[in-house]
Scaffold this active site. Structure first.
Site, PDB file in Angstrom:
ATOM      1  N   LYS A  33     -21.928  17.061 -54.121  1.00  0.00           N
ATOM      2  CA  LYS A  33     -23.017  17.571 -53.280  1.00  0.00           C
ATOM      3  C   LYS A  33     -22.505  18.695 -52.378  1.00  0.00           C
ATOM      4  O   LYS A  33     -21.277  18.888 -52.257  1.00  0.00           O
ATOM      5  CB  LYS A  33     -23.601  16.423 -52.438  1.00  0.00           C
ATOM      6  CG  LYS A  33     -22.616  15.785 -51.460  1.00  0.00           C
ATOM      7  CD  LYS A  33     -23.167  14.475 -50.902  1.00  0.00           C
ATOM      8  CE  LYS A  33     -22.179  13.840 -49.943  1.00  0.00           C
ATOM      9  NZ  LYS A  33     -22.592  12.477 -49.543  1.00  0.00           N
ATOM     10  N   ARG A 128     -30.322   4.108 -44.018  1.00  0.00           N
ATOM     11  CA  ARG A 128     -30.431   5.549 -44.221  1.00  0.00           C
ATOM     12  C   ARG A 128     -31.328   5.806 -45.431  1.00  0.00           C
ATOM     13  O   ARG A 128     -32.400   6.369 -45.288  1.00  0.00           O
ATOM     14  CB  ARG A 128     -29.029   6.145 -44.420  1.00  0.00           C
ATOM     15  CG  ARG A 128     -28.993   7.632 -44.327  1.00  0.00           C
ATOM     16  CD  ARG A 128     -27.583   8.190 -44.364  1.00  0.00           C
ATOM     17  NE  ARG A 128     -26.928   8.013 -45.664  1.00  0.00           N
ATOM     18  CZ  ARG A 128     -25.814   8.647 -46.026  1.00  0.00           C
ATOM     19  NH1 ARG A 128     -25.212   9.472 -45.165  1.00  0.00           N
ATOM     20  NH2 ARG A 128     -25.277   8.444 -47.207  1.00  0.00           N
ATOM     21  N   TYR A 242     -12.799  36.745 -25.198  1.00  0.00           N
ATOM     22  CA  TYR A 242     -13.928  36.481 -24.297  1.00  0.00           C
ATOM     23  C   TYR A 242     -13.553  35.512 -23.187  1.00  0.00           C
ATOM     24  O   TYR A 242     -12.894  34.495 -23.428  1.00  0.00           O
ATOM     25  CB  TYR A 242     -15.093  35.853 -25.071  1.00  0.00           C
ATOM     26  CG  TYR A 242     -15.858  36.810 -25.949  1.00  0.00           C
ATOM     27  CD1 TYR A 242     -16.519  37.910 -25.407  1.00  0.00           C
ATOM     28  CD2 TYR A 242     -15.941  36.597 -27.318  1.00  0.00           C
ATOM     29  CE1 TYR A 242     -17.239  38.780 -26.216  1.00  0.00           C
ATOM     30  CE2 TYR A 242     -16.661  37.458 -28.142  1.00  0.00           C
ATOM     31  CZ  TYR A 242     -17.307  38.549 -27.577  1.00  0.00           C
ATOM     32  OH  TYR A 242     -18.018  39.396 -28.382  1.00  0.00           O
ATOM     33  N   MET A 290     -16.847  35.250 -33.129  1.00  0.00           N
ATOM     34  CA  MET A 290     -17.636  35.049 -34.346  1.00  0.00           C
ATOM     35  C   MET A 290     -16.843  35.441 -35.600  1.00  0.00           C
ATOM     36  O   MET A 290     -16.881  34.745 -36.618  1.00  0.00           O
ATOM     37  CB  MET A 290     -18.937  35.860 -34.271  1.00  0.00           C
ATOM     38  CG  MET A 290     -19.870  35.598 -35.444  1.00  0.00           C
ATOM     39  SD  MET A 290     -21.339  36.635 -35.418  1.00  0.00           S
ATOM     40  CE  MET A 290     -22.166  36.050 -33.950  1.00  0.00           C
TER      41      MET A 290
END
Ligand SMILES: *Cc1c(COP(=O)(O)O)cnc(C)c1O
Length: 345
Positions: A33, A128, A242, A290
């Site tokens: 998956k 679940r 930062y 990022m």
């Protein structure tokens, strides 16, 4: 530009499947998956099929279709989410085996694809997915008469061997599947390690195949190297990144590498994580941006062109500890900007 490269060791992947298979006397499937836990479902599924896996699991029908494209006809591809509204064409055309989770799904499946393969999921306590004991008692005869491919349930606490929930779910599953003729499956990676009582006729490991805990003996599958864009000299008192969270206390050489939290390198791991130049540790300095990370290379003899984040020793679980999460999340967050290379097939 030279991109960050994620190398996936298909030899290690196959070896991990074989090692987990050798721990049981039953059939071992493979869970692929989330795009093969982020590593690329096509090459992952093909490698595992060659290693001997005959049954595969995905989360949703779309993933099942991608796995079918890679595997071709033959292997069973089961879908954990079952038969959702609108899925009949995908399931039918790709010969998928939905793991039916409720009376609604059973009815939908038998009506829209009569005679088509299916499996059943029972809830043994995780709450679940799967049919509850009372629901199953009512449907059991109808479902079994249609010949399910297998019946499964899922353990909530298999990574904690001493947890009382394991025995409780084992008892519930055993009770609900008494006298069924099809294969039964309770265990993912953690359940395999709990021992033979938990194996039944079919296991379905995921994370252990990809080198993650709780399969501590796994070989590392994912290796990640990040290119250095620029290197600079800092004087004492100068800061990196930062928020000025890190300041040099001595002359320091900082390399800026081309990857960041948009590539799945969680910001939270920064203060506790290093990159590696061969065997030499190079700590991250300042906040992870990022797309960029500052790394201390003061102690290296040369300016490196690449620095490694995932290695045989610094695994997905090392990074997970530093980020306060689990190896599964590190793997499945690995971003789309990496060039994926497959080695060792
Ligand atoms: C993800 C999943 C697996 C595989 O679990 P691992 O812990 O990765 O081995 C097996 N069964 C179900 C129902 C799952 O959701």
């Amino acid at each position: 530009m030279t991109t960050a490269s994620l190398t996936i060791d298909l030899g290690a992947l196959a070896a991990n499947w074989k090692a987990l298979d050798a721990m049981t006397r039953c059939e071992t499937a493979a869970v692929v998956k989330a795009n093969g836990y982020g590593l690329g479902v096509a090459r992952v599924a093909q490698t595992l099929a060659t290693a001997g896996a005959r049954r595969f699991f995905t989360a949703v029908a779309e993933e099942g279709a991608a796995a079918r494209k890679a595997l071709g006809p033959g292997p069973e591809i089961a879908v954990f989410s079952g038969h959702m509204a609108g899925d009949a064409d995908l399931i039918g055309q790709n010969d998928l085996t939905p793991v039916l989770n409720s009376a609604d799904q059973l009815v939908r499946h038998l009506e829209s694809l009569p005679g088509h393969a299916f499996a059943i999921q029972l809830d043994s306590g995780m709450n679940r997915l799967g049919m509850e004991p009372a629901e199953w008692a009512a449907l059991r005869d109808i479902a079994l008469a249609q010949g399910p491919s297998f019946i499964m349930s899922h353990l909530a606490c298999a990574d904690a061997p001493d947890h009382a929930m394991n025995a409780q779910q084992l008892a519930a599953f055993t009770e609900m599947t008494q006298d069924v003729e099809c294969p039964r499956s309770l265990s993912a990676t953690g359940g395999i390690l709990l021992g033979p009582d938990y194996h039944f006729e079919l296991t379905r490991p995921g994370i252990g195949l990809y080198g993650g805990l709780p399969f501590a003996a796994a070989q590392a599958v994912a290796h990640l190297s990040l290119p250095v864009i620029q290197t600079r000299e800092l004087a004492p008192g100068e800061t990196v990144g930062y928020g000025n969270t890190w300041a040099a206390t001595a002359p320091t050489r900082i390399a800026t590498v081309a990857a960041g939290y948009a590539d799945g390198i969680h910001r939270a791991m920064g203060p506790k994580t290093s990159l590696w130049h061969g065997g030499v540790e190079c700590p991250i300095r300042g906040r992870i941006s990022m797309d960029l990370i500052g790394v201390d290379v003061s102690h290296l003899d040369e300016d490196p062109q690449m620095l490694d984040l995932l290695t045989a020793n610094q695994t997905v679980d090392t990074l997970a500890d530093a980020a306060g999460t689990i190896g599964y999340e590190i793997l499945t967050s690995l971003g789309g900007r990496y060039s994926r290379r497959y080695a060792g097939a």
